[in-house]
Design a protein around this motif. Sequence first.
Motif, PDB file in Angstrom:
ATOM      1  N   ARG A 408      34.829  69.931  27.711  1.00 41.31           N
ATOM      2  CA  ARG A 408      35.750  69.423  26.690  1.00 41.31           C
ATOM      3  C   ARG A 408      35.475  67.946  26.370  1.00 41.31           C
ATOM      4  NH1 ARG A 408      41.528  72.270  28.479  1.00 41.31           N
ATOM      5  NH2 ARG A 408      40.739  74.426  28.424  1.00 41.31           N
ATOM      6  N   ILE A 409      34.208  67.670  26.114  1.00 42.79           N
ATOM      7  CA  ILE A 409      33.808  66.299  25.777  1.00 42.79           C
ATOM      8  C   ILE A 409      34.487  65.891  24.471  1.00 42.79           C
ATOM      9  CG2 ILE A 409      31.858  64.790  25.271  1.00 42.79           C
ATOM     10  CD1 ILE A 409      32.071  65.863  28.207  1.00 42.79           C
ATOM     11  N   SER A 410      35.019  64.700  24.459  1.00 42.38           N
ATOM     12  CA  SER A 410      35.790  64.238  23.314  1.00 42.38           C
ATOM     13  C   SER A 410      34.886  63.948  22.120  1.00 42.38           C
ATOM     14  CB  SER A 410      36.570  62.971  23.696  1.00 42.38           C
ATOM     15  OG  SER A 410      37.337  62.495  22.610  1.00 42.38           O
ATOM     16  N   ASN A 411      35.019  64.761  21.087  1.00 43.18           N
ATOM     17  CA  ASN A 411      34.403  64.521  19.785  1.00 43.18           C
ATOM     18  C   ASN A 411      32.934  64.100  19.858  1.00 43.18           C
ATOM     19  OD1 ASN A 411      36.929  64.906  18.267  1.00 43.18           O
ATOM     20  ND2 ASN A 411      37.564  63.029  19.282  1.00 43.18           N
ATOM     21  N   PRO A 412      32.043  64.972  20.321  1.00 45.32           N
ATOM     22  CA  PRO A 412      30.621  64.608  20.344  1.00 45.32           C
ATOM     23  C   PRO A 412      30.012  64.608  18.939  1.00 45.32           C
ATOM     24  CG  PRO A 412      30.951  66.829  21.218  1.00 45.32           C
ATOM     25  CD  PRO A 412      32.302  66.287  20.915  1.00 45.32           C
TER      26      PRO A 412
END
Length: 525
Positions: A408-412
């Motif tokens: 759930r990496i923030s906004n790649p």
Amino acid sequence: MTPPVYPLVPARVSSRRSFVTGSASLALAALACERAFGAVKSAPKFSSYPFTLGVASGDPTADGMVLWTRLAPKPLEGGGMEPVPVEVSWQVSEDEGMTKIVRQGTAIATPEWGHSVHVEVDGLRPERWYWYQFKAGGEVSPKGRTRTFPAKETLPEKLRFAFASCQHFETGLFTAYEHMAKEDLDLVVHLGDYIYEKEGLDGRVRKHTGPEINTLEAYRNRHAQYKGDPALQAMHAIVPWLVTWDDHEVDNNYASDISEEKDVKKEDFLLRRAAAYQAYYEHMPLRRSAMPKGPDMLLYRNVSYGRLADFHVLDTRQYRSDQPCGDGSKPLCAEALNPNSSLLGVIQRDWLFEGLAKSPSTWNVLAQQVMMGLADRKVGEEKGYSMDQWPSCEMERRRILKYFDEQRISNPVVLTGDIHSNWANNLLTDFDDLESKVVATEFVGTSISSGGDGLLKPKTLDAIYAENPFVKFHSAERGYVSCEVTPQHWKTNYQAVEYVTRPGAPLITRTSFAVEAGKAGLQQA
């Protein structure tokens, strides 16, 4: 040549009295440098103006940045300096008139490093603009403007930056930088192919000096030729840059210690790579941590713009596996599907994953070189993927996209150069299922000049859209990409110039896209 300046005061007539010459701190610094390097010329005489390559800044932090220049009175003749170390003083001011000095010191420009200067300034206030200047002997450099980034714990309202790549000196003018300089930017990100290594050819817009480069002096001369371009030099002088390389800074399509030419021995190629890496460092605003050691140079790094954006700057050349399947445009052969193949190498990939997982920022930006979207470039049933791009290491490409999703990496957001064309891509968890989840966005920027005059609609445009529905925009004009980033949204403008083989091309905002924070996927802006 008359050096370009930012923006009003000519460098040759600006006040030299503003350089404090008698302070105890400068005297101690000079003494320390003498002991370190031997006899240092503190009052050198130059055959001509030594700051012909201008000034630059880069890698900003909340309290500082790198300031760069190189002494080169004869820039295309190895620099034209005597083989002795030279004292260079520098100052940073809160005003353009250089009356509010907040940091100053001296550096030693040594012949071993091409008389380049890299000053790592700290102790400045966050999120503000500064001006800087160098002096050597009786000569004063052009002024530069730079800035610090916001403090890491703060959430800035906005970031405006542009990214660019592929500036072949011979095939076109750097008109795009003339337009970029008029934008209100906080940063420029350069994604590689800053120079080109091939021999000079007649009949082009401009001509490279000399044959194909492979020695330190030749790489220095080629960098100097590019740095002498007024538009490029002026762009460096007004805003800090983040830089990374691609292949042409060394040799076209090289991979790790493997040359494009198959008859070149690895040990010979590593000698060439060492020369190229040193010249690259000598001409870029990079920190001491990037100083090369022989053929090795640590270029991947993280730069944070407060909690708004983390820039994960990657190196997809130095550690990569050789191009599979004979290079070129091929289906995903068994070699391309090898799970051990890598563009990043294990250490860099682990560093990237750790940085992404720990990032507190709203946006996570991968500043890198080659296209990540799995775009089929062949028309019809036959598949064709570039074996110099991420499909050459298909399992690693899938692993990164899976990591975006599962962690759930923030906004790649992936920024890409390399291929002299614009693309706007949704990145999917599974490109075998074109209805699968969108996990990231990729903006591919075209070249500044490589390829000469471009075109808006490539011949295969309709087929590319039909066979790659995740591609939302594609063109082959020249130009750059500008971005505005806030905590709520990301807006990208594809900025085009219709021709580069003659001067004066106007700027056209060809199209714009938006990404909403927390919702992956492109929207027409």
